[in-house]
Scaffold this motif. Sequence first.
Motif, PDB file in Angstrom:
ATOM      1  N   LEU A  68       0.750  -1.229   0.114  1.00  0.00           N
ATOM      2  CA  LEU A  68      -0.007   0.042   0.107  1.00  0.00           C
ATOM      3  C   LEU A  68       0.928   1.090   0.219  1.00  0.00           C
ATOM      4  CD1 LEU A  68      -2.916   1.440  -0.032  1.00  0.00           C
ATOM      5  CD2 LEU A  68      -2.755   1.373   2.869  1.00  0.00           C
ATOM      6  N   LEU A  69       1.891   1.149   0.754  1.00  0.00           N
ATOM      7  CA  LEU A  69       2.735   2.407   0.944  1.00  0.00           C
ATOM      8  C   LEU A  69       3.336   2.550  -0.634  1.00  0.00           C
ATOM      9  CD1 LEU A  69       3.745   4.019   3.285  1.00  0.00           C
ATOM     10  CD2 LEU A  69       6.046   2.496   3.327  1.00  0.00           C
ATOM     11  N   ILE A  70       3.798   1.666  -1.185  1.00  0.00           N
ATOM     12  CA  ILE A  70       4.243   1.841  -2.799  1.00  0.00           C
ATOM     13  C   ILE A  70       3.346   2.610  -3.357  1.00  0.00           C
ATOM     14  CG2 ILE A  70       5.051   0.807  -4.930  1.00  0.00           C
ATOM     15  CD1 ILE A  70       6.284  -1.216  -2.908  1.00  0.00           C
ATOM     16  N   ILE A  71       2.021   2.022  -3.386  1.00  0.00           N
ATOM     17  CA  ILE A  71       0.647   2.787  -4.370  1.00  0.00           C
ATOM     18  C   ILE A  71       0.674   4.276  -3.877  1.00  0.00           C
ATOM     19  CG2 ILE A  71      -1.593   2.653  -4.533  1.00  0.00           C
ATOM     20  CD1 ILE A  71      -1.794  -0.235  -4.235  1.00  0.00           C
ATOM     21  N   VAL A  72       0.685   4.442  -2.588  1.00  0.00           N
ATOM     22  CA  VAL A  72       0.551   5.961  -2.000  1.00  0.00           C
ATOM     23  C   VAL A  72       1.835   6.695  -2.476  1.00  0.00           C
ATOM     24  CG1 VAL A  72       0.515   7.274  -0.056  1.00  0.00           C
ATOM     25  CG2 VAL A  72      -0.705   4.807   0.087  1.00  0.00           C
ATOM     26  N   LEU A  73       3.021   6.167  -2.547  1.00  0.00           N
ATOM     27  CA  LEU A  73       4.147   6.993  -2.986  1.00  0.00           C
ATOM     28  C   LEU A  73       4.042   7.367  -4.244  1.00  0.00           C
ATOM     29  CD1 LEU A  73       6.968   5.559  -0.510  1.00  0.00           C
ATOM     30  CD2 LEU A  73       5.588   7.733  -0.458  1.00  0.00           C
TER      31      LEU A  73
ATOM     32  N   GLN B  17      -8.628  -9.353   2.861  1.00  0.00           N
ATOM     33  CA  GLN B  17      -7.403  -8.283   2.547  1.00  0.00           C
ATOM     34  C   GLN B  17      -6.943  -8.113   1.353  1.00  0.00           C
ATOM     35  OE1 GLN B  17      -6.348  -6.333   5.538  1.00  0.00           O
ATOM     36  NE2 GLN B  17      -8.334  -7.414   6.103  1.00  0.00           N
ATOM     37  N   GLY B  18      -7.192  -9.123   0.349  1.00  0.00           N
ATOM     38  CA  GLY B  18      -6.675  -9.077  -1.093  1.00  0.00           C
ATOM     39  C   GLY B  18      -5.238  -8.903  -1.233  1.00  0.00           C
ATOM     40  N   GLN B  19      -4.637  -8.701  -2.339  1.00  0.00           N
ATOM     41  CA  GLN B  19      -3.264  -8.742  -2.435  1.00  0.00           C
ATOM     42  C   GLN B  19      -2.374  -7.762  -2.090  1.00  0.00           C
ATOM     43  OE1 GLN B  19      -1.313 -11.347  -4.285  1.00  0.00           O
ATOM     44  NE2 GLN B  19      -3.381 -12.261  -3.881  1.00  0.00           N
ATOM     45  N   VAL B  20      -3.054  -6.649  -1.857  1.00  0.00           N
ATOM     46  CA  VAL B  20      -2.248  -5.171  -1.183  1.00  0.00           C
ATOM     47  C   VAL B  20      -2.097  -5.598   0.229  1.00  0.00           C
ATOM     48  CG1 VAL B  20      -2.339  -2.677  -1.125  1.00  0.00           C
ATOM     49  CG2 VAL B  20      -3.033  -4.130  -3.418  1.00  0.00           C
ATOM     50  N   THR B  24     -11.025  -3.681   0.204  1.00  0.00           N
ATOM     51  CA  THR B  24     -11.059  -2.749  -0.862  1.00  0.00           C
ATOM     52  C   THR B  24     -11.408  -1.338  -0.623  1.00  0.00           C
ATOM     53  OG1 THR B  24     -11.906  -5.231  -1.476  1.00  0.00           O
ATOM     54  CG2 THR B  24     -12.151  -3.341  -3.005  1.00  0.00           C
ATOM     55  N   GLN B  25     -12.173  -1.159   0.163  1.00  0.00           N
ATOM     56  CA  GLN B  25     -12.805   0.175   0.381  1.00  0.00           C
ATOM     57  C   GLN B  25     -11.443   1.072   0.752  1.00  0.00           C
ATOM     58  OE1 GLN B  25     -14.203  -2.515   1.745  1.00  0.00           O
ATOM     59  NE2 GLN B  25     -16.244  -2.050   2.445  1.00  0.00           N
ATOM     60  N   LYS B  26     -10.724   0.671   1.553  1.00  0.00           N
ATOM     61  CA  LYS B  26      -9.565   1.432   1.866  1.00  0.00           C
ATOM     62  C   LYS B  26      -8.580   1.505   0.927  1.00  0.00           C
ATOM     63  CE  LYS B  26      -7.092   0.542   5.721  1.00  0.00           C
ATOM     64  NZ  LYS B  26      -5.877   0.230   6.722  1.00  0.00           N
ATOM     65  N   LEU B  27      -8.443   0.514   0.184  1.00  0.00           N
ATOM     66  CA  LEU B  27      -7.444   0.781  -1.191  1.00  0.00           C
ATOM     67  C   LEU B  27      -7.999   1.632  -2.349  1.00  0.00           C
ATOM     68  CD1 LEU B  27      -5.167  -0.343  -2.932  1.00  0.00           C
ATOM     69  CD2 LEU B  27      -6.554  -1.943  -3.802  1.00  0.00           C
ATOM     70  N   GLY B 211     -12.215   8.797   7.611  1.00  0.00           N
ATOM     71  CA  GLY B 211     -11.103   9.330   8.457  1.00  0.00           C
ATOM     72  C   GLY B 211      -9.975   9.622   7.351  1.00  0.00           C
ATOM     73  N   LEU B 212      -9.700   8.682   6.475  1.00  0.00           N
ATOM     74  CA  LEU B 212      -8.372   8.935   5.817  1.00  0.00           C
ATOM     75  C   LEU B 212      -8.763  10.135   4.854  1.00  0.00           C
ATOM     76  CD1 LEU B 212      -7.788   5.322   4.398  1.00  0.00           C
ATOM     77  CD2 LEU B 212      -6.345   6.692   5.761  1.00  0.00           C
TER      78      LEU B 212
END
Lengths: 92, 231
Positions: A68-73, B17-20, B24-27, B211-212
């Motif tokens: 996720l960090l990579i996606i965000v960066l 959680q998926g691959q990431v 999904t909603q958070k992604l 929140g994000l």
Amino acid sequence: MAEAFERKHPNYVAVWIGLAVLTAIEVGIVYFGLTRKFLILALMLLAVWKALLVALYFMHLKFEPKRLLIIVLIPLPLALILVAFVLQEYGR
Amino acid sequence: MAHAATVHPHPEHAPGQGQVGVYTQKLGMWIFLCSEVMFFTALIGSYIILRWGSLDVWPKPQGVLNIPLTALNTFILICSSVSMVKAFASITHGDQAGLKKWLVVTCFGGAFFVSVQAYEYWHLSHEGFVPGGFVEGSELFRRALEGHIAGATGGAIVPAAANLFGSTFYTMTGFHGFHVTCGVVCMIWVTIKAFRGGYTQTGYHGVEVVGLYWHFVDLVWIILFTIVYLF
């Protein structure tokens, strides 16, 4: 689906105090009579510091998976490229 | 000082959680926020270029804008970010009362920020500072004409040259204010759902995702406040 992994909560009040102090310093140095170059540098550093505190602790980036960090960066270098190219255009 | 609310032996492979490694909603929210980064970068980049290109005629923000009031507003927005994260922490511990309390505080913080911004716009426009610059014959126009409003490089500015300052100021703060307003609306919706018992210790995705967004709006304001009000 319920999320069931380790959820970490840092000391949010400490981060809040840090942000409040940094904001007070920011406003204070504007009236302190610093040279323009030093003022801009100091303000940029303080703003980046505050933004990092929010992103790392309030948005929990510090505790998120690396993927996720990579996606965000990804957009950050793109943003820098955008500003750098426009600056070059101005410099001509 | 960090502590765990719920523990899974293999967080990367937790259900949903998926691959990431996140749900999904958070992604989806993070990808949306990435696009928002580019949107605000375009605005901030344009502002920097326009300002550097007209340093001599650009009014020093301190001579036109109310810095102490906006600093207070910035502090309120930071406080609302803290209350939002406290709401999230509460629900991950199953504390329904804490969730409701902190969400209400966040709603009030956001509404206060938007209200102060509306007051600032009203006050500035009455002084003669509008998106088109200083209104001819207004108090600010007169002060600029008499050389009381300094430019960024120290010399006095020409009143007619404040149009770029006006248009960039209202565009950037206006777009941010719109984002905060959308955030407040979402926050009210989340708060109503919380009062109806819509979130649980393991079902808190709505709180975290909104929140994000809220923290991102706070983060953008930290940058905007520095660049628009303090530089």
